[in-house]
Motif scaffolding. Structure first.
Motif, mmCIF file in Angstrom:
data_model
loop_
_atom_site.group_PDB
_atom_site.id
_atom_site.type_symbol
_atom_site.label_atom_id
_atom_site.label_comp_id
_atom_site.label_asym_id
_atom_site.label_seq_id
_atom_site.Cartn_x
_atom_site.Cartn_y
_atom_site.Cartn_z
ATOM 1 N N ILE A 64 -1.662 16.885 9.027
ATOM 2 C CA ILE A 64 -2.022 17.441 7.721
ATOM 3 C C ILE A 64 -2.270 16.323 6.706
ATOM 4 C CG2 ILE A 64 -1.163 18.796 5.773
ATOM 5 C CD1 ILE A 64 0.339 20.528 7.808
ATOM 6 N N VAL A 65 -1.383 15.332 6.680
ATOM 7 C CA VAL A 65 -1.529 14.228 5.733
ATOM 8 C C VAL A 65 -2.794 13.443 6.003
ATOM 9 C CG1 VAL A 65 -0.524 12.024 5.017
ATOM 10 C CG2 VAL A 65 0.941 14.039 5.248
ATOM 11 N N ARG A 66 -3.067 13.162 7.258
ATOM 12 C CA ARG A 66 -4.281 12.408 7.599
ATOM 13 C C ARG A 66 -5.537 13.190 7.250
ATOM 14 N NH1 ARG A 66 -3.358 7.073 7.959
ATOM 15 N NH2 ARG A 66 -1.242 6.810 8.734
ATOM 16 N N LYS A 67 -5.484 14.515 7.418
ATOM 17 C CA LYS A 67 -6.645 15.336 7.081
ATOM 18 C C LYS A 67 -6.888 15.375 5.581
ATOM 19 C CE LYS A 67 -8.598 19.969 7.650
ATOM 20 N NZ LYS A 67 -8.392 21.334 8.217
ATOM 21 N N GLN A 68 -5.806 15.459 4.791
ATOM 22 C CA GLN A 68 -5.940 15.575 3.341
ATOM 23 C C GLN A 68 -6.220 14.243 2.664
ATOM 24 O OE1 GLN A 68 -5.964 18.390 1.536
ATOM 25 N NE2 GLN A 68 -5.704 19.633 3.363
ATOM 26 N N PHE A 69 -5.631 13.156 3.159
ATOM 27 C CA PHE A 69 -5.703 11.875 2.441
ATOM 28 C C PHE A 69 -6.231 10.733 3.307
ATOM 29 C CE2 PHE A 69 -2.101 14.338 0.818
ATOM 30 C CZ PHE A 69 -2.460 14.462 -0.515
ATOM 31 N N GLY A 70 -6.755 11.063 4.482
ATOM 32 C CA GLY A 70 -7.175 10.003 5.399
ATOM 33 C C GLY A 70 -8.182 9.041 4.799
ATOM 34 N N SER A 71 -9.127 9.541 4.008
ATOM 35 C CA SER A 71 -10.162 8.673 3.434
ATOM 36 C C SER A 71 -9.624 7.766 2.338
ATOM 37 C CB SER A 71 -11.293 9.529 2.866
ATOM 38 O OG SER A 71 -10.799 10.385 1.840
ATOM 39 N N LEU A 72 -8.415 8.029 1.846
ATOM 40 C CA LEU A 72 -7.848 7.235 0.760
ATOM 41 C C LEU A 72 -6.773 6.260 1.239
ATOM 42 C CD1 LEU A 72 -7.377 10.071 -1.889
ATOM 43 C CD2 LEU A 72 -9.271 8.457 -1.713
ATOM 44 N N ASN B 18 0.858 -1.181 0.000
ATOM 45 C CA ASN B 18 0.000 0.000 0.000
ATOM 46 C C ASN B 18 0.902 1.243 0.000
ATOM 47 O OD1 ASN B 18 -1.813 2.094 0.534
ATOM 48 N ND2 ASN B 18 -3.128 0.779 1.772
ATOM 49 N N PRO B 19 1.371 1.673 -1.188
ATOM 50 C CA PRO B 19 2.320 2.795 -1.246
ATOM 51 C C PRO B 19 1.787 4.084 -0.640
ATOM 52 C CG PRO B 19 2.254 1.621 -3.329
ATOM 53 C CD PRO B 19 1.126 1.086 -2.507
ATOM 54 N N GLY B 20 0.487 4.344 -0.796
ATOM 55 C CA GLY B 20 -0.074 5.564 -0.237
ATOM 56 C C GLY B 20 0.043 5.603 1.269
ATOM 57 N N ARG B 21 -0.311 4.495 1.902
ATOM 58 C CA ARG B 21 -0.201 4.434 3.354
ATOM 59 C C ARG B 21 1.259 4.482 3.790
ATOM 60 N NH1 ARG B 21 -4.155 0.217 5.707
ATOM 61 N NH2 ARG B 21 -2.764 -1.251 4.646
ATOM 62 N N ALA B 22 2.155 3.847 3.019
ATOM 63 C CA ALA B 22 3.582 3.897 3.331
ATOM 64 C C ALA B 22 4.116 5.326 3.234
ATOM 65 C CB ALA B 22 4.351 2.976 2.398
ATOM 66 N N ALA B 23 3.673 6.071 2.206
ATOM 67 C CA ALA B 23 4.103 7.467 2.055
ATOM 68 C C ALA B 23 3.614 8.313 3.221
ATOM 69 C CB ALA B 23 3.577 8.030 0.737
ATOM 70 N N ALA B 24 2.360 8.070 3.658
ATOM 71 C CA ALA B 24 1.819 8.815 4.790
ATOM 72 C C ALA B 24 2.577 8.509 6.074
ATOM 73 C CB ALA B 24 0.336 8.483 4.964
ATOM 74 N N THR B 25 3.156 7.311 6.165
ATOM 75 C CA THR B 25 3.948 6.939 7.344
ATOM 76 C C THR B 25 5.348 7.526 7.281
ATOM 77 O OG1 THR B 25 2.714 4.857 7.532
ATOM 78 C CG2 THR B 25 4.809 4.999 8.703
ATOM 79 N N VAL C 77 1.261 13.499 -1.126
ATOM 80 C CA VAL C 77 2.009 13.605 0.127
ATOM 81 C C VAL C 77 3.367 14.245 -0.101
ATOM 82 C CG1 VAL C 77 3.162 12.273 1.929
ATOM 83 C CG2 VAL C 77 0.822 11.674 1.253
ATOM 84 N N PHE C 78 4.090 13.759 -1.104
ATOM 85 C CA PHE C 78 5.429 14.301 -1.335
ATOM 86 C C PHE C 78 5.392 15.653 -2.024
ATOM 87 C CE2 PHE C 78 6.623 9.980 -0.336
ATOM 88 C CZ PHE C 78 7.791 10.173 0.382
ATOM 89 N N GLY C 79 4.252 16.023 -2.593
ATOM 90 C CA GLY C 79 4.104 17.386 -3.073
ATOM 91 C C GLY C 79 4.160 18.374 -1.917
ATOM 92 N N TYR C 80 3.474 18.028 -0.796
ATOM 93 C CA TYR C 80 3.558 18.858 0.404
ATOM 94 C C TYR C 80 4.986 18.871 0.950
ATOM 95 C CZ TYR C 80 -1.524 19.331 0.849
ATOM 96 O OH TYR C 80 -2.840 19.647 0.638
ATOM 97 N N LEU C 81 5.610 17.697 0.980
ATOM 98 C CA LEU C 81 6.971 17.621 1.520
ATOM 99 C C LEU C 81 7.959 18.403 0.668
ATOM 100 C CD1 LEU C 81 7.385 13.932 2.724
ATOM 101 C CD2 LEU C 81 6.697 15.948 4.007
ATOM 102 N N GLN C 82 7.717 18.446 -0.643
ATOM 103 C CA GLN C 82 8.656 19.166 -1.503
ATOM 104 C C GLN C 82 8.595 20.665 -1.267
ATOM 105 O OE1 GLN C 82 8.422 18.108 -5.637
ATOM 106 N NE2 GLN C 82 10.445 18.925 -6.079
#
Length: 298
Positions: free
Chosen positions: A84-92, A32-39, A131-136
């Protein structure tokens, strides 16, 4: 900056960017790359803020208090990014969007990693890039700080020394009295140059060296900023541009030698070799002309 110094900076930035790119690749290879990125995102920010704090906070007072401040800054920043990540992408981030696993039981370790090395698609790709757009954005701010700490200081150093001698203060134990007005003009010059000609350098680094994505851009900027800030802390005048080019090369080399455009690198390397003697020659000419004019006027 000598040629050996430049090569050392490039090697360090390439090595750090390769290390971060491998972290990105493990995110890609996760079920699950999305969840891994959020972690990974809060952890990456915590590491970055700790490194930033170590080089920026004054080393005054108790070492224990200094360490606690650095760690607290990193943990707080990581927690804010987590929210921030959980708020933006939590449902995904649920298991329903995980990449289906089709490999056999024998496909493990490196084989499984290489199967997923091309990265996620669909919803997973949207999450990872988001996620990495925010980090960048954060890594770009980190790189901007590093640029000001080193490149602006390079420009201000000679004029600050000259003004100190002109005002009669000279060098006090190797320290130079730096005027706030001079620093402001240095910052103004950097911004003006970016507005006028910066787009050409942006196009070269962002498009012509290798293909960049939010994950690769984060790895390159974070690596370059780390090298430049550490060098600034040590008082070493290095080039932020050269360091960033090395970092971008690093994320390209991590994907294979053919991922870096050799034609562009030849042009950049040639410009580096030309600018060093050209700068020295022009300095000799300007010094001679100014010395002659001053002598003639006197």
């Amino acid at each position: 900056m000598t040629l050996i110094h430049l090569l050392l900076v490039l090697v360090k930035s390439i090595g750090i960017s390769d290390s971060w790119f491998l972290v990105m690749q493990f995110v890609y290879s996760s079920p699950n790359p999305g969840r891994a990125a959020a972690t990974v995102a809060p952890l990456a920010v915590s590491v970055g803020v700790v490194a930033f704090s170590l080089t920026s906070f004054p080393m005054s007072g108790s070492p224990l208090l200094f360490t606690l401040k650095v760690l607290a800054s990193g943990l707080l920043s990581g927690y804010l990014v987590h929210l921030i990540v959980r708020k933006q992408f939590g449902s995904l981030l649920g298991a329903y969007c995980a990449v289906p696993s089709t490999e056999s039981n024998e496909e493990k370790g490196l084989v499984r990693f290489l199967k997923h090395v091309d990265g996620p698609t669909g919803t997973q790709l949207r999450i990872v890039y988001g996620v990495f757009g925010y980090l960048q954005v954060l890594s770009a701010c980190f790189m901007s700080f590093a640029h000001g700490a080193n490149d602006v200081a390079n420009a201000i150093g000679p004029i600050s020394a000259a003004l100190s001698i002109l005002h009669g203060s000279g060098l006090n134990g190797g320290q130079i009295a730096i005027s706030t007005d001079v620093l402001a003009w240095g910052g103004f010059g950097i911004v003006a140059g970016l507005l006028i000609w910066g787009y050409r350098v942006i196009a070269t680094i962002g498009k012509k060296i290798t293909e960049l994505t939010p994950t690769r851009g984060f790895a390159a900027e974070f690596a370059a900023a780390t090298v430049v800030v550490v060098a600034s802390r040590l008082g070493l005048p290095i080039s932020a541009t050269h360091t960033l080019v090395g970092a971008v090369m690093g994320v390209g080399f991590a994907r294979g030698l053919n991922s870096v455009r050799s034609e562009t690198m030849k042009e950049i390397a040639l410009s580096w070799f030309v600018t060093i003697p050209a700068g020295a020659l022009l300095a000799v000419v300007y010094t001679y002309l100014l010395t002659s004019l001053i002598a003639y006027g006197l």
